[in-house]
Design an enzyme around this catalytic site. Structure first.
Site, mmCIF file in Angstrom:
data_model
loop_
_atom_site.group_PDB
_atom_site.id
_atom_site.type_symbol
_atom_site.label_atom_id
_atom_site.label_comp_id
_atom_site.label_asym_id
_atom_site.label_seq_id
_atom_site.Cartn_x
_atom_site.Cartn_y
_atom_site.Cartn_z
ATOM 1 C CE LYS A 87 -3.938 -2.310 0.467
ATOM 2 N NZ LYS A 87 -3.537 -3.714 0.611
HETATM 3 C C1 LIG Z 1 -4.206 -4.872 0.194
HETATM 4 C C2 LIG Z 1 -3.371 -6.094 0.155
HETATM 5 C C3 LIG Z 1 -3.614 -7.110 -0.784
HETATM 6 C C4 LIG Z 1 -4.758 -7.050 -1.753
HETATM 7 O O1 LIG Z 1 -4.570 -6.042 -2.732
HETATM 8 P P1 LIG Z 1 -5.809 -5.517 -3.583
HETATM 9 O O2 LIG Z 1 -5.266 -4.397 -4.388
HETATM 10 O O3 LIG Z 1 -6.829 -5.057 -2.582
HETATM 11 O O4 LIG Z 1 -6.306 -6.654 -4.391
HETATM 12 C C5 LIG Z 1 -2.756 -8.208 -0.809
HETATM 13 N N1 LIG Z 1 -1.743 -8.303 0.080
HETATM 14 C C6 LIG Z 1 -1.494 -7.360 0.997
HETATM 15 C C7 LIG Z 1 -0.370 -7.562 1.949
HETATM 16 C C8 LIG Z 1 -2.288 -6.214 1.065
HETATM 17 O O5 LIG Z 1 -2.031 -5.278 1.983
#
Ligand SMILES: *Cc1c(COP(=O)(O)O)cnc(C)c1O
Length: 493
Positions: free
Chosen positions: A110
């Site tokens: 993120k």
């Molecule tokens: C948010 C997240 C995901 C999923 O990603 P999306 O874009 O919501 O599909 C997978 N792994 C981790 C560690 C995340 O923080």
């Protein structure tokens, strides 16, 4: 380039307005009218830094930002907050390359988008002569919350409110959030799951009466969730960057097909890969990996999306999602950019919890492959990879690795492949360590962290050191129905 709502062909805005608003009217999402073509050849990309690549990609999407504005945003985002100059390094283990997207301030992918979103948003506010304070309203399955808090804490003219499922995040994710400093930050646990948090937040966005009240008090909402196009565009960058680095290191030839495996929850990360492919990047299959909440696997194999099922808490909590918001952007696309058709399906989802796409739409999903991994398969992959190579991956990345094995077995596809590695194993230490050996079950979290350092030979990240002794500053817990009241109380309206 303009952005159009997936639910109303009449609603069109500039890039900066789309970033500012986050969500379109009536729950629609903003999508670019066309996907622009990548206009730099790979032979040039291979000598570019992450920041230079980011500019080449983002300028094509954020066309009303000036060169200077964009470059300033990029410079301020991808700096020493990342613990490597490469920003997103590739690590080869056995026959795949792991694209490590967790070298930012909060050690999950993120950070790739949320370290730049506050800069894009503040710039957008200035460009559009916004005088209100911007209230970032965020639902999190664990990682968005902390990354958004870190990005917005102390940013003038903004406040940030984060809702997380009280019993649905890892102990480290929770500790990271509730220890967040900053006058403008507010963190709330809800008695509910991520879907309820996300639905509650989306409802507040679409509430005209609430918007009016806020406006009178000098506030307006925006979103730090991947429903904001300002999250998606920065995520396209690392696929372009990774492709060029694979060419540079001789792993692939320029033009060779590269498969991408993405551990998926809200469908934001894999959608960014899809956009990269549509820009002309030679991506082959888009392999969508789910955990036991396998609503997307079922969708790709049957053409029916059905969220009417038990919500399962897994060891990959950031993927514990049944309403995958960004899938709407793909649905809109395969419906021939039809807001009317998309609206019909999204209404069915809202009313009945399910919808079915047409055969014609399904035919356009050939580039996608969906599968899922059970809890046992996920743990097994972590242990096996460690035993064979010494490399330790987190639970989300392990879901992707397990699904990739199934894909290979099923198809025999030998194309080179990258796996999006979305979190540091330190963020999910307990699940990772017990996957390695059941004997760790009873140990305290921070003991396991020190043990993980010994096994992985990777230094404990700063993000973890910070929370060892940090004080809990946010203790609010609320019911799902009270989310709006809590927001108003915090803002004093
Ligand atoms: C948010 C997240 C995901 C999923 O990603 P999306 O874009 O919501 O599909 C997978 N792994 C981790 C560690 C995340 O923080």
């Amino acid at each position: 380039m303009l952005y159009v709502s997936t639910r109303n062909a009449e609603e069109k805005v500039t890039a900066s307005q789309a970033v500012l608003k986050g969500l379109a009217e009536n729950g629609g999402l903003f999508v670019p009218e066309q996907i622009p073509a990548l206009d730099v050849p790979v032979e040039k990309l291979i000598s570019m830094s992450y920041q230079e690549t980011a500019y080449e990609v983002m300028k094509l999407f954020l066309t009303d930002y000036t060169e200077d504005e964009l470059k300033t945003c990029i410079r301020n985002a991808y700096d020493g907050k990342f613990d490597t100059d490469e920003i997103a390094p590739l690590v080869k283990a056995q026959d795949v390359s792991y694209l490590e997207l967790f070298h930012g301030a909060t050690i999950a992918f993120k950070d790739m988008a949320l370290s730049i979103l506050p800069h894009l948003l503040i710039t957008a506010a200035r460009k559009n002569h916004v005088t209100n304070d911007i209230v970032i309203l965020t639902a999190t399955s664990g990682d968005t919350g902390k990354a958004a808090l870190a990005g917005f804490a102390g940013v003038q003219g903004t406040k940030i409110i984060v809702f997380y499922p009280k019993d649905g995040v890892s102990p480290i994710q929770q500790k990271q959030m509730v220890t967040q400093k900053g006058e403008n930050t507010f963190v709330v646990g809800i008695n509910g799951n991520f879907d309820q948090a996300q639905t509650g937040v989306k409802q507040m966005f679409s509430d005209a009466a609430l918007a009016k009240e806020l406006k009178e008090a000098g506030y307006q909402f925006s979103s730090a969730n991947s429903i904001n196009i300002g999250r998606l565009v920065p995520q396209i960058v690392y696929y372009v960057y990774a492709y060029a680095k694979m060419v540079k290191s001789g792993e692939i030839k320029d033009g060779e097909r590269l498969n991408v495996v993405v551990p998926t929850g809200n469908f934001g990360n894999i959608l960014a890969a899809f956009y990269a492919k549509n820009m002309g990047l030679p991506i082959g299959k888009l392999i969508c990996a789910s955990n036991e909440n396998k609503v997307l696997y079922d969708f790709f194999t049957t053409g029916t999306y059905d969220k009417n099922r038990e919500f399962i808490l897994t060891s990959s909590p950031s993927m514990d999602i049944l309403i995958s918001s960004n899938l709407e952007r793909l649905i809109y696309r395969i419906a021939g950019d039809s807001a009317a058709k998309n609206r019909e399906l999204m209404n069915a989802l809202k009313e009945r919890g399910t919808y079915k796409i047409t055969e014609e739409m399904r035919d356009q999903l050939v580039d996608f492959y969906g599968n899922y991994a059970s809890e046992e398969e996920t743990a097994e992959v972590i242990r096996k990879l460690y035993e064979d190579t010494g490399y330790i991956i987190d639970t989300h990345t392990a879901v992707a690795a397990a699904v990739y094995k199934k894909y290979q077995k099923e198809t025999g596809d030998k194309a080179k492949t990258i796996i999006a590695s979305t979190a540091s194993p330190y963020k999910f230490t307990r699940s990772v360590m017990t996957a390695l050996n059941a004997k760790y079950e009873g140990n305290p979290d921070f003991e396991l962290i020190d043990e993980l350092e010994v096994l992985s030979k990777v230094k404990v990240p700063q993000a973890i050191e910070e929370i060892r002794t940090a004080e809990v500053l946010h203790k609010t817990i609320c019911e799902v129905e009270d989310m709006e009241r809590v927001v108003k109380e915090f803002l004093g309206v």
